[in-house]
Design a protein around this motif. Structure first.
Motif, PDB file in Angstrom:
ATOM      1  N   GLY A 253       0.918  -1.300   0.173  1.00  0.00           N
ATOM      2  CA  GLY A 253       0.143  -0.143   0.162  1.00  0.00           C
ATOM      3  C   GLY A 253       0.831   1.529  -0.184  1.00  0.00           C
ATOM      4  O   GLY A 253       1.338   2.163  -0.666  1.00  0.00           O
ATOM      5  N   TRP A 254       1.640   1.185   0.738  1.00  0.00           N
ATOM      6  CA  TRP A 254       2.724   2.350   1.110  1.00  0.00           C
ATOM      7  C   TRP A 254       3.674   2.842  -0.557  1.00  0.00           C
ATOM      8  O   TRP A 254       3.481   3.588  -0.781  1.00  0.00           O
ATOM      9  N   LEU A 255       4.036   1.527  -1.143  1.00  0.00           N
ATOM     10  CA  LEU A 255       4.954   1.880  -2.213  1.00  0.00           C
ATOM     11  C   LEU A 255       3.596   1.594  -3.560  1.00  0.00           C
ATOM     12  O   LEU A 255       4.349   3.124  -4.063  1.00  0.00           O
ATOM     13  N   ARG A 256       2.364   1.456  -3.377  1.00  0.00           N
ATOM     14  CA  ARG A 256       2.088   2.626  -4.201  1.00  0.00           C
ATOM     15  C   ARG A 256       1.493   3.801  -4.258  1.00  0.00           C
ATOM     16  O   ARG A 256       1.539   4.711  -5.153  1.00  0.00           O
TER      17      ARG A 256
ATOM     18  N   PHE B 223       3.179  -2.747  -8.825  1.00  0.00           N
ATOM     19  CA  PHE B 223       3.047  -3.796  -7.452  1.00  0.00           C
ATOM     20  C   PHE B 223       2.095  -4.068  -6.596  1.00  0.00           C
ATOM     21  O   PHE B 223       1.902  -4.859  -6.753  1.00  0.00           O
ATOM     22  N   TRP B 224       0.952  -3.827  -8.091  1.00  0.00           N
ATOM     23  CA  TRP B 224       0.259  -4.329  -7.251  1.00  0.00           C
ATOM     24  C   TRP B 224       0.534  -6.079  -8.299  1.00  0.00           C
ATOM     25  O   TRP B 224       0.063  -7.455  -7.505  1.00  0.00           O
ATOM     26  N   ILE B 225       0.575  -6.206  -9.277  1.00  0.00           N
ATOM     27  CA  ILE B 225       1.107  -7.701 -10.015  1.00  0.00           C
ATOM     28  C   ILE B 225       2.010  -8.408  -8.694  1.00  0.00           C
ATOM     29  O   ILE B 225       1.740  -9.284  -8.006  1.00  0.00           O
ATOM     30  N   ILE B 226       3.348  -7.651  -8.550  1.00  0.00           N
ATOM     31  CA  ILE B 226       3.852  -8.006  -8.206  1.00  0.00           C
ATOM     32  C   ILE B 226       3.273  -9.120  -6.815  1.00  0.00           C
ATOM     33  O   ILE B 226       3.964  -9.908  -5.778  1.00  0.00           O
TER      34      ILE B 226
END
Length: 177
Positions: free
Chosen positions: A91-94, A119-122
């Protein structure tokens, strides 16, 4: 093979398919829907009700599983990794990938980019990989985790927008009332 045996095999195969693949297909559809929304320009809001609902439904599923199957060390490890570590990190990375701006109506907007989708896919690949390698019951943690990850993301995005555009963010709050 007679018709009755054929129908029995067909029903068994359909049930097995639904049991094995329907949760994964549903998860993929949810993620595509979430990603598509995050790649479009959207108002920054503090509303988190839907994420709390997803978390509550997910928590009920988790508690029902524990009630039926018992609490094990492996389950607690999965719960820790899936539900308390990965969701807030991603969440933070996105949030770091978002672009923020003020539109013509003086409201704060945000939009993700291809890195947001990556980031969602990872995140989902890690989730599914951990499911496989730790023998977690398929997608048990998925609703809670997606809800929690989006809750953290929304909270951090709102706070970042509020710091960057302290006056304009009030327009977002007024427009939603």
């Amino acid at each position: 093979m007679n018709t009755n045996q054929f129908n029995q095999v067909l029903n068994t195969d359909i049930q097995a398919f639904i049991q094995n693949f329907a949760p994964a297909i549903l998860g993929i559809l949810i993620i595509f829907w979430v990603i598509s929304r995050q790649l479009r320009a959207r108002f920054v809001t503090a509303r988190m009700t839907i994420y709390l609902i997803l978390m509550a439904i997910g928590a009920v599923e988790i508690f029902q599983y524990v009630e039926k199957s018992g609490l094990t060390i492996g389950f607690l490890g999965n719960l820790l990794i899936y539900s308390l570590v990965l969701p807030p990190i991603f969440g933070w990375l996105r949030v770091l990938t978002y672009t923020y701006w003020v539109n013509d109506d003086q409201q704060v907007m945000r939009k993700g980019n291809l890195l947001t989708a990556l980031f969602w896919i990872i995140y989902m690949a890690l989730h599914l990989g951990l499911d496989h390698f730790t023998k977690a019951p398929g997608n048990l943690f998925l609703l809670f985790d997606i809800g929690f990850s989006l809750l953290v993301q929304r909270y951090l995005a709102y706070n970042k927008a509020r710091k960057q555009f302290p006056k304009e963010i009030e327009n977002n709050r007024k427009a939603k009332e």
